[in-house]
Design a protein around this motif. Sequence first.
Motif, mmCIF file in Angstrom:
data_model
loop_
_atom_site.group_PDB
_atom_site.id
_atom_site.type_symbol
_atom_site.label_atom_id
_atom_site.label_comp_id
_atom_site.label_asym_id
_atom_site.label_seq_id
_atom_site.Cartn_x
_atom_site.Cartn_y
_atom_site.Cartn_z
ATOM 1 N N GLN A 12 12.805 10.808 21.755
ATOM 2 C CA GLN A 12 14.140 10.531 22.267
ATOM 3 C C GLN A 12 15.176 10.858 21.206
ATOM 4 O O GLN A 12 15.048 10.428 20.066
ATOM 5 C CB GLN A 12 14.257 9.069 22.672
ATOM 6 C CG GLN A 12 13.419 8.750 23.870
ATOM 7 C CD GLN A 12 13.899 7.518 24.590
ATOM 8 O OE1 GLN A 12 14.922 6.946 24.243
ATOM 9 N NE2 GLN A 12 13.172 7.111 25.598
ATOM 10 N N ASP A 13 16.151 11.613 21.605
ATOM 11 C CA ASP A 13 17.268 11.974 20.733
ATOM 12 C C ASP A 13 18.406 11.007 21.039
ATOM 13 O O ASP A 13 19.122 11.165 22.029
ATOM 14 C CB ASP A 13 17.677 13.419 20.994
ATOM 15 C CG ASP A 13 18.762 13.903 20.060
ATOM 16 O OD1 ASP A 13 19.449 13.059 19.440
ATOM 17 O OD2 ASP A 13 18.934 15.124 19.958
ATOM 18 N N TYR A 14 18.561 9.977 20.226
ATOM 19 C CA TYR A 14 19.533 8.929 20.503
ATOM 20 C C TYR A 14 20.973 9.430 20.435
ATOM 21 O O TYR A 14 21.829 8.919 21.154
ATOM 22 C CB TYR A 14 19.313 7.744 19.562
ATOM 23 C CG TYR A 14 17.980 7.092 19.818
ATOM 24 C CD1 TYR A 14 17.779 6.311 20.950
ATOM 25 C CD2 TYR A 14 16.911 7.279 18.953
ATOM 26 C CE1 TYR A 14 16.551 5.728 21.213
ATOM 27 C CE2 TYR A 14 15.678 6.699 19.207
ATOM 28 C CZ TYR A 14 15.501 5.925 20.338
ATOM 29 O OH TYR A 14 14.289 5.360 20.603
ATOM 30 N N ALA A 16 21.969 12.480 21.334
ATOM 31 C CA ALA A 16 22.176 13.198 22.593
ATOM 32 C C ALA A 16 22.347 12.218 23.748
ATOM 33 O O ALA A 16 23.208 12.403 24.612
ATOM 34 C CB ALA A 16 21.019 14.146 22.868
ATOM 35 N N LEU A 17 21.552 11.164 23.770
ATOM 36 C CA LEU A 17 21.676 10.158 24.827
ATOM 37 C C LEU A 17 23.035 9.475 24.783
ATOM 38 O O LEU A 17 23.654 9.234 25.831
ATOM 39 C CB LEU A 17 20.552 9.128 24.710
ATOM 40 C CG LEU A 17 19.140 9.636 25.019
ATOM 41 C CD1 LEU A 17 18.115 8.555 24.713
ATOM 42 C CD2 LEU A 17 19.033 10.098 26.456
ATOM 43 N N ALA A 18 23.535 9.182 23.595
ATOM 44 C CA ALA A 18 24.851 8.561 23.459
ATOM 45 C C ALA A 18 25.949 9.508 23.936
ATOM 46 O O ALA A 18 26.904 9.092 24.606
ATOM 47 C CB ALA A 18 25.097 8.141 22.011
ATOM 48 N N GLU A 19 25.830 10.793 23.613
ATOM 49 C CA GLU A 19 26.819 11.781 24.046
ATOM 50 C C GLU A 19 26.808 11.925 25.557
ATOM 51 O O GLU A 19 27.864 12.040 26.184
ATOM 52 C CB GLU A 19 26.557 13.122 23.370
ATOM 53 C CG GLU A 19 26.899 13.115 21.893
ATOM 54 C CD GLU A 19 26.590 14.433 21.200
ATOM 55 O OE1 GLU A 19 26.063 15.357 21.849
ATOM 56 O OE2 GLU A 19 26.883 14.530 20.001
ATOM 57 N N ILE A 20 25.629 11.906 26.157
ATOM 58 C CA ILE A 20 25.524 11.996 27.612
ATOM 59 C C ILE A 20 26.178 10.776 28.263
ATOM 60 O O ILE A 20 26.891 10.901 29.261
ATOM 61 C CB ILE A 20 24.043 12.134 28.035
ATOM 62 C CG1 ILE A 20 23.512 13.504 27.605
ATOM 63 C CG2 ILE A 20 23.880 11.917 29.538
ATOM 64 C CD1 ILE A 20 22.004 13.636 27.689
ATOM 65 N N GLU A 21 25.962 9.607 27.684
ATOM 66 C CA GLU A 21 26.578 8.391 28.212
ATOM 67 C C GLU A 21 28.100 8.472 28.131
ATOM 68 O O GLU A 21 28.808 8.116 29.086
ATOM 69 C CB GLU A 21 26.082 7.169 27.444
ATOM 70 C CG GLU A 21 26.622 5.867 27.982
ATOM 71 C CD GLU A 21 26.069 4.651 27.257
ATOM 72 O OE1 GLU A 21 26.652 3.575 27.448
ATOM 73 O OE2 GLU A 21 25.093 4.778 26.509
#
Length: 67
Positions: A12-14, A16-21
Amino acid sequence: MHVAPVGGTAVQDYVALAEIELCGELIIAASAAREDRLSLESIDEVLRVAEERGGERDREPRYGGRD
């Protein structure tokens, strides 16, 4: 073609996940906005920029752009 093996080895790329959110939050705000475009202030509010800066709103912009 290389396929990831089955068995839960996903990484998991945290960041990238934060940017998507954050992008999702901007999309929701834009769809709910009354105006055609979100103002810079509205974008800052959605992205919680003031919180990241420690609440300092009258500080000079970091990138030389408009605040």
